[in-house]
Design an enzyme around this catalytic site. Structure first.
Site, mmCIF file in Angstrom:
data_model
loop_
_atom_site.group_PDB
_atom_site.id
_atom_site.type_symbol
_atom_site.label_atom_id
_atom_site.label_comp_id
_atom_site.label_asym_id
_atom_site.label_seq_id
_atom_site.Cartn_x
_atom_site.Cartn_y
_atom_site.Cartn_z
ATOM 1 N N CYS A 1 -26.239 -11.567 -21.786
ATOM 2 C CA CYS A 1 -25.935 -12.896 -21.248
ATOM 3 C C CYS A 1 -26.792 -13.246 -20.032
ATOM 4 O O CYS A 1 -26.711 -14.359 -19.522
ATOM 5 C CB CYS A 1 -24.450 -13.020 -20.908
ATOM 6 N N CYS B 1 -22.932 -6.460 -19.256
ATOM 7 C CA CYS B 1 -21.749 -6.679 -18.435
ATOM 8 C C CYS B 1 -20.640 -5.742 -18.883
ATOM 9 O O CYS B 1 -20.374 -5.613 -20.081
ATOM 10 C CB CYS B 1 -21.237 -8.115 -18.601
ATOM 11 N N CYS C 1 -27.907 -8.686 -17.194
ATOM 12 C CA CYS C 1 -27.231 -8.305 -18.433
ATOM 13 C C CYS C 1 -28.149 -8.637 -19.619
ATOM 14 O O CYS C 1 -28.655 -9.759 -19.733
ATOM 15 C CB CYS C 1 -25.906 -9.044 -18.567
ATOM 16 N N GLY D 1 0.784 -1.226 0.000
ATOM 17 C CA GLY D 1 0.000 0.000 0.000
ATOM 18 C C GLY D 1 0.815 1.275 0.000
ATOM 19 O O GLY D 1 0.275 2.348 -0.256
ATOM 20 N N CYS E 1 -18.808 -11.772 -20.191
ATOM 21 C CA CYS E 1 -20.078 -11.814 -20.910
ATOM 22 C C CYS E 1 -20.005 -12.811 -22.070
ATOM 23 O O CYS E 1 -20.902 -13.628 -22.241
ATOM 24 C CB CYS E 1 -20.421 -10.414 -21.418
#
Lengths: 202, 309
Positions: free
Chosen positions: B250, B272, B247, B38, B278
């Site tokens: 899909c 998506c 979606c 980090g 997808c």
């Protein structure tokens, strides 16, 4: 000042510096991201002293004119320093605190607090220690935890100074400061970045 | 003709474009970034053959780690077929001579701008993020000397104050992307502008995550199996976006969705954002309410166009 370099006895580095250093780096990166895991570097170099193979590969991969190096390697020291100067062009320093990297035989390891632990605002400037051990298995076991370790991981490198793990514990208590350690033997390494904590067995 | 040109240009560059000394410098920075999860490591960012803002940080990180055995995937907002992703993927196919893929599961290096793929990441995969602004506190404190001190002494009160002000003004913690996280309970980190939907994927991930900011000259990292906590309050817990719609192509109920406006009457569809996710689902026989829509066709054309070049 240009000093003379004893070139006889300087063994070869990587056969293919670009591909070899990339491959070794990825393994070092893997070791650093998964502390305590034993990683085979597969460095493909023929170091003058076989126990320095991994240390040599790390030097070829990471060191250059920007990285002052502290070297303490006993009988191999002078030859290895020449090898380093020839292949990496890195300045060699006698002062551990001034070293970006240190290449040290486990027997000759100075106290960890002799090295630079970084600045609170720039902890990345701390020394990276490359420690040449007798073996990475078969020694006294310690248990590790921290980033990169799913639960805990047990390692048992051999030939480290008696109070080494106490020193590591003290070093870790000052996080974000601390030294990052890479233990080597033959062509293998185990990384102990400063984020890794030592926990009691069981 | 094309092949010959490529070969000539390929010979003019070192493997993966960058020179070896630059790679070593970046590799050293990456190792320190992994050792201090980090923390933003400064590095000597180079001029790249694309402008700042087009992924120069991610490109330099990828160039420093990529080898000939890698399989490279590049996405922009989740999609493999957008301009930035296509250009960068072709760049590495040319200068690093690597195999490329659009399938998340096949990739060893996934360079991304603004998304983490839907498919769970595995050990052995490395995510490389293109980061515009690495400093999570920059919007609150413009001085680098100050933010650096705030990180050094773990002084993150200002960040919590900002979240509190958001609750006071909007009744919730506003902000959908670049939502700040605390890494291993120590460093405050910007996950780059991924939607907060993706933040939980960073927590205890199997993969290594590397972040490169070219203009701001910083590299930082989240190692695998690392705690990553999105900041919140006990009474205003962190939550992620969700959609009522599935979606349209899909039928996936739980992916991150892009809203697509279809005409001047305001007709819209939700698809998506992760194009690989997808198409994998469609290949497996899943179909949404608008399956077979021309948008579906459009992405196939873009893929064909790329193959032709």
């Amino acid at each position: 000042m240009i000093g003379s370099l004893a070139l006889e006895g300087v063994s070869p580095g990587f056969a293919n510096p670009v591909a070899d250093s990339q491959r070794v780096f990825r393994r070092v990166l893997d070791a650093m991201s998964r502390p305590g895991r034993l990683i085979d570097l597969d460095s493909g170099i023929a170091a003058a002293s076989p126990h320095l193979t991994a240390a040599s590969a790390l030097a070829l991969t990471l060191l250059d004119f920007e990285t002052p190096v502290f070297v303490a390697l006993d009988a191999d020291g002078e030859a290895f320093a020449n090898w380093l100067r020839f292949h990496c062009g890195c300045p060699i320093t006698a002062e551990p605190k001034a070293a970006a990297y240190a290449l040290v035989l486990a027997d000759l390891l100075p106290a960890l607090d002799q090295f630079y632990a970084g600045d609170p605002k720039y902890p990345d400037r701390a020394t990276t220690l490359i420690v040449v051990c007798a073996a990475l298995e078969g020694g006294a076991a310690v248990r590790l935890e921290g980033p990169g370790i799913a639960e805990t991981r047990r390692i048992a490198p051999a030939g480290l100074p008696e109070d080494f793990w106490n020193q590591v514990r003290a070093d870790r208590s000052a996080f974000q400061l601390g030294v990052d350690i890479i233990l080597t033997a033959g062509d293998q390494i185990i990384a102990l970045p400063r984020s890794t904590r030592i926990v009691p067995e069981n | 003709m094309t092949t010959q040109t490529n070969r000539m240009q390929h010979g003019a560059y070192n493997h993966a474009y960058l020179d070896e000394q630059t790679k070593r410098m970046i590799r050293r920075a990456i190792l320190k970034a992994v050792a201090i999860p980090g923390y933003q490591v400064p590095f000597g960012s180079r001029e790249m053959p694309v402008p700042y803002g087009w992924g120069t940080g991610g490109i330099q990180v990828t160039a420093s780690i990529i080898g000939q055995d890698d399989v490279y995937k590049c996405i922009d907002q989740g999609a493999d077929d957008t301009t930035n992703a296509v250009s960068i993927r072709r760049f590495f196919a040319r200068v690093a001579d690597v195999a490329t893929t659009e399938r998340t599961a096949e990739a060893t290096i996934i360079q991304t701008r603004h998304r983490i793929p839907e498919a769970p990441l595995k050990e052995g995969q490395i995510m490389v993020y293109q980061v515009p602004q690495p400093e999570p506190l920059r919007g609150l404190e413009p001085r680098e000397t100050e933010t650096r001190a705030m990180h050094a002494y773990e002084e993150y009160g200002l960040q919590y104050l900002s979240l509190y002000e958001s609750v006071a003004a909007f009744g919730r913690i506003a902000g959908g992307a670049g939502y700040p996280v605390l890494v291993d309970e120590r460093y405050l980190m910007s996950p780059s502008p991924i939607p907060k939907f993706d933040n939980p994927k960073l927590h205890q991930s199997e993969a290594l995550h590397l972040f490169g900011a070219g203009r701001e000259k910083r590299i930082y990292a989240v190692p695998p199996h690392t705690d990553v906590r999105s900041l919140d309050f006990e009474d205003y817990p962190f939550d992620v976006q969700s959609w009522d719609e599935v979606c349209a192509l899909c039928g996936c109920p739980d992916s991150y969705k892009d809203e697509v406006i279809l005409d001047d009457e305001g007709t819209r569809m939700f698809v998506c954002s992760d194009s690989s996710h997808c198409s994998d689902r469609r290949d497996a026989g899943h179909a949404g309410p608008m399956a077979g829509h021309e948008l579906d066709q459009g992405s196939a054309d873009a893929a064909n166009l790329e193959d032709a070049e």
